[in-house]
Design a protein around this motif. Structure first.
Motif, PDB file in Angstrom:
ATOM      1  N   HIS A   1       0.808  -1.166   0.141  1.00  0.00           N
ATOM      2  CA  HIS A   1       0.105   0.074   0.027  1.00  0.00           C
ATOM      3  C   HIS A   1       0.732   1.241   0.096  1.00  0.00           C
ATOM      4  N   LEU A   2       2.070   1.173   0.839  1.00  0.00           N
ATOM      5  CA  LEU A   2       2.917   2.319   0.883  1.00  0.00           C
ATOM      6  C   LEU A   2       3.577   2.489  -0.484  1.00  0.00           C
ATOM      7  N   LEU A   3       4.050   1.562  -1.004  1.00  0.00           N
ATOM      8  CA  LEU A   3       4.623   1.574  -2.512  1.00  0.00           C
ATOM      9  C   LEU A   3       3.706   2.038  -3.406  1.00  0.00           C
ATOM     10  N   SER A   4       2.571   1.594  -3.361  1.00  0.00           N
ATOM     11  CA  SER A   4       1.332   2.117  -4.561  1.00  0.00           C
ATOM     12  C   SER A   4       1.425   3.333  -4.394  1.00  0.00           C
ATOM     13  N   ALA A   5       1.077   4.053  -3.098  1.00  0.00           N
ATOM     14  CA  ALA A   5       0.807   5.266  -2.804  1.00  0.00           C
ATOM     15  C   ALA A   5       1.772   6.160  -3.331  1.00  0.00           C
ATOM     16  N   ALA A   6       2.834   5.925  -2.931  1.00  0.00           N
ATOM     17  CA  ALA A   6       4.392   6.543  -3.551  1.00  0.00           C
ATOM     18  C   ALA A   6       4.278   6.652  -4.922  1.00  0.00           C
ATOM     19  N   ALA A   7       4.031   5.443  -5.565  1.00  0.00           N
ATOM     20  CA  ALA A   7       4.074   5.378  -7.007  1.00  0.00           C
ATOM     21  C   ALA A   7       3.059   6.601  -7.855  1.00  0.00           C
ATOM     22  N   VAL A   8       1.896   6.577  -7.025  1.00  0.00           N
ATOM     23  CA  VAL A   8       0.970   7.205  -7.734  1.00  0.00           C
ATOM     24  C   VAL A   8       1.129   8.921  -7.267  1.00  0.00           C
ATOM     25  N   LYS A   9       1.791   9.006  -6.252  1.00  0.00           N
ATOM     26  CA  LYS A   9       2.491  10.355  -5.870  1.00  0.00           C
ATOM     27  C   LYS A   9       3.503  10.886  -6.838  1.00  0.00           C
TER      28      LYS A   9
ATOM     29  N   LEU B   1       6.000   9.086   2.063  1.00  0.00           N
ATOM     30  CA  LEU B   1       5.244   7.559   1.879  1.00  0.00           C
ATOM     31  C   LEU B   1       6.811   6.602   1.745  1.00  0.00           C
ATOM     32  N   ILE B   2       7.628   7.202   0.976  1.00  0.00           N
ATOM     33  CA  ILE B   2       8.993   6.647   0.831  1.00  0.00           C
ATOM     34  C   ILE B   2       9.607   6.243   2.002  1.00  0.00           C
ATOM     35  N   ASN B   3       9.794   7.445   2.960  1.00  0.00           N
ATOM     36  CA  ASN B   3      10.450   7.169   4.159  1.00  0.00           C
ATOM     37  C   ASN B   3       9.686   6.230   5.375  1.00  0.00           C
ATOM     38  N   ALA B   4       8.287   6.268   5.056  1.00  0.00           N
ATOM     39  CA  ALA B   4       7.683   5.414   5.918  1.00  0.00           C
ATOM     40  C   ALA B   4       7.844   3.796   5.508  1.00  0.00           C
ATOM     41  N   LEU B   5       7.800   3.561   4.104  1.00  0.00           N
ATOM     42  CA  LEU B   5       8.255   2.248   3.430  1.00  0.00           C
ATOM     43  C   LEU B   5       9.606   1.897   3.829  1.00  0.00           C
TER      44      LEU B   5
END
Length: 111
Positions: free
Chosen positions: A25-33, A54-58
């Motif tokens: 979910h984090l990866l997908s959200a980062a990609a969208v952003k 998002l990338i920091n959290a991932l």
């Protein structure tokens, strides 16, 4: 569904599956952003500030979880993380110094 049912349901899910789900979910959200989503208006979704968070959290999750989930599960997550880290660098007008990009305090420099 009652709270007891939800608690039992989550209790039956293996930790590796939960970690992978959250990471995806984090990866997908980062990609969208980063504007990497599907569709003709994907570029309108670009928000580098949100992508950085998002990338920091991932990166924190993947780095902390890797020893627990084993290399078979961690390797694809690391690959995805590295991909969004590099995409972030590409999308940035002002590049971060090596080792200072999103998630790089956890992973080390990706350049």
């Amino acid at each position: 569904m009652q709270d007891d049912d939800l608690t039992r349901d989550i209790a039956e899910v293996p930790a590796v599956e939960l970690i992978n789900t959250v990471a995806i979910h984090l990866l997908s959200a980062a990609a969208v952003k980063l504007g990497l989503g599907d569709g003709p208006d994907a570029q309108t979704e670009v928000d580098l500030d949100e992508a950085r968070k998002l990338i920091n959290a991932l990166a924190g999750l993947v780095t902390a979880a890797a020893p627990e989930v084993g290399s078979i599960h961690a390797a694809p997550l690391r690959d995805g993380l590295r991909s969004v880290q590099l995409a972030f660098r590409e999308a940035s007008a002002i590049p971060d110094a090596p080792g200072k990009g999103p998630g790089e305090r956890f992973t080390g420099s990706v350049v």
